[in-house]
Design an enzyme around this catalytic site. Structure first.
Site, mmCIF file in Angstrom:
data_model
loop_
_atom_site.group_PDB
_atom_site.id
_atom_site.type_symbol
_atom_site.label_atom_id
_atom_site.label_comp_id
_atom_site.label_asym_id
_atom_site.label_seq_id
_atom_site.Cartn_x
_atom_site.Cartn_y
_atom_site.Cartn_z
ATOM 1 N N LYS A 1 -11.182 -4.682 10.737
ATOM 2 C CA LYS A 1 -10.125 -4.195 11.638
ATOM 3 C C LYS A 1 -10.055 -5.028 12.907
ATOM 4 C CE LYS A 1 -8.196 -0.771 9.363
ATOM 5 N NZ LYS A 1 -6.887 -1.010 8.721
ATOM 6 N N ASP B 1 -0.062 -7.583 -5.811
ATOM 7 C CA ASP B 1 -1.457 -7.802 -5.422
ATOM 8 C C ASP B 1 -1.435 -8.647 -4.149
ATOM 9 O OD1 ASP B 1 -4.056 -8.554 -5.076
ATOM 10 O OD2 ASP B 1 -4.285 -9.519 -7.033
ATOM 11 N N GLY C 1 -0.390 4.821 -1.009
ATOM 12 C CA GLY C 1 -1.500 5.422 -0.267
ATOM 13 C C GLY C 1 -1.075 6.562 0.643
ATOM 14 N N GLN C 2 -2.056 7.036 1.443
ATOM 15 C CA GLN C 2 -1.807 8.222 2.268
ATOM 16 C C GLN C 2 -0.655 7.996 3.261
ATOM 17 O OE1 GLN C 2 -4.772 9.277 5.157
ATOM 18 N NE2 GLN C 2 -4.197 11.437 5.194
ATOM 19 N N TYR D 1 -15.656 -2.268 7.422
ATOM 20 C CA TYR D 1 -14.299 -1.807 7.737
ATOM 21 C C TYR D 1 -13.935 -2.190 9.175
ATOM 22 C CZ TYR D 1 -10.502 1.682 8.198
ATOM 23 O OH TYR D 1 -9.304 2.328 8.395
ATOM 24 N N GLY E 1 0.832 -1.204 0.000
ATOM 25 C CA GLY E 1 0.000 0.000 0.000
ATOM 26 C C GLY E 1 0.865 1.253 0.000
HETATM 27 C C1 AKB Z 1 -11.242 6.208 7.688
HETATM 28 O O1 AKB Z 1 -11.869 7.264 7.897
HETATM 29 O O2 AKB Z 1 -11.706 5.224 7.111
HETATM 30 C C2 AKB Z 1 -9.827 6.117 8.225
HETATM 31 C C3 AKB Z 1 -9.814 5.596 9.624
HETATM 32 C C4 AKB Z 1 -10.089 6.493 10.748
HETATM 33 O O3 AKB Z 1 -9.559 4.441 9.816
HETATM 34 N N1 AKB Z 1 -9.201 7.400 8.153
#
Ligand code: AKB
Length: 317
Positions: free
Chosen positions: A146, A53, A11-12, A142, A8
């Site tokens: 996590k 990948d 990415g940011q 998400y 990654g």
């Molecule tokens: C998001 O907003 O998805 C991320 C995070 C806080 O995990 N920046």
């Protein structure tokens, strides 16, 4: 850490972590791996850049062996809002990707840094001074990824001895690379719009407090945690860390001090608002401070000043 792989990398976080690691460990020792997004010039010029990948187990294993990797910063993942739009893809990238990284690490003796998030918490978690060890029942894909990832990383440590470590990042603010599809993205977009347009329409409501952090602190945290002597760590996956907590209107006031004609409006995005409302307002990060000396350098005022100065220069060049 001698031979490092960063997934990654475009990415940011990756676009700033790779240069920081290369400065510390040497350009040749840090392999930057991206996938679909075109790499920034610095990633190519200052060391090896590869396309990888992470959902392909053979490719991950081949890269680890080919470059004799001993440490992986596994950043490749979909953010919260994008994950809600495409939960199936989020599971594939975020979970299958991590599983492949952990398996490769088990086979090749690599240490792993994993970035968890405030998203690992849910609506039943205490939202103020969120404890290090508390209820984690997130209601987003998400968040499910996590919290599962935190557990999987801990499992690989206790079951196979893989040196896994991680932090729960809050919203990250930076001027190098835009975040791609998160709930906290407003705190980055606002700076671009304030400098270019003098106005910004925020997708979160006034009063939506969330933990935030300036990127130099986030980079420092990842490197410091991975360099900490293992004997100091009672926790591993993942440490609460934060640097500031603010609501959108407070960030707007901070920007207005430096750009007086800046105006903020609101057009609420119900999906991202619901995600934000399920996250902590402010985490307790004392355990990270005690176990590995976590200490942020940037508060709201210092971050705003630095962001505006650096982004203004970037946008003018
Ligand atoms: C998001 O907003 O998805 C991320 C995070 C806080 O995990 N920046």
């Amino acid at each position: 850490m001698k031979r490092i792989l960063v997934t990654g990398a475009t990415g940011q976080i990756g676009s700033e972590l790779v240069p920081a690691l290369r400065k510390r460990y040497g350009g040749d020792n840090v392999i930057a791996a991206g996938h679909k997004k075109a790499p920034q010039q610095s990633l190519i010029k200052e060391g090896t850049y590869i396309t990888l990948d992470v959902t392909n187990p053979d490719s991950v294993n081949t890269v680890a062996q080919q470059y004799q990797i001993d440490t992986i910063f596994h950043l490749a993942a979909l953010l919260s809002a994008v994950s809600e739009k495409n939960p199936q893809l989020a599971w594939k990238v975020n979970m299958d990707g991590l599983f492949n990284i952990l398996e490769t690490s088990r086979e090749n003796g690599c240490a792993v840094f994993f970035p968890s998030s405030i998203g690992a918490f849910g609506p039943n978690t205490p939202r103020d001074d969120t404890p290090q060890d508390t209820l984690q029942r997130p209601n987003t894909m998400y968040g499910v990824c996590k919290v599962s990832s935190e557990l999987l990383c801990n499992y690989y440590y206790t079951r196979f001895g893989v040196d896994t470590r991680g932090v729960r990042y809050p919203g990250l603010i930076s001027y190098e690379t835009l975040p791609g599809g998160g709930t906290t993205d407003y705190a980055v977009e606002i700076f671009y719009q304030a400098i270019l347009e003098k106005s910004y329409t925020c997708f979160l409501k006034q009063g939506t407090y969330l933990d935030m952090m300036y990127m130099p602190d986030a980079i420092h945290a990842a490197i410091k945690l991975m360099e900490t002597d293992a004997s100091r760590l009672k926790h591993r996956n993942a440490f609460n860390i934060t640097a500031m907590s603010f609501a959108p209107e407070e960030l707007a006031i901070s920007i207005k001090k430096l750009i007086p004609d800046f105006e903020m409006n609101y057009a609420i995005d119900p999906v991202r608002q619901a995600i934000a409302d399920s996250w902590p307002r402010h985490m307790d990060d004392r355990v990270a401070k005690e176990e590995w000396g976590w200490e942020p350098q940037f508060n709201l005022e210092k971050m705003t000043t630095d962001m505006i100065e650096r982004l203004t220069k970037k946008l003018a060049s």
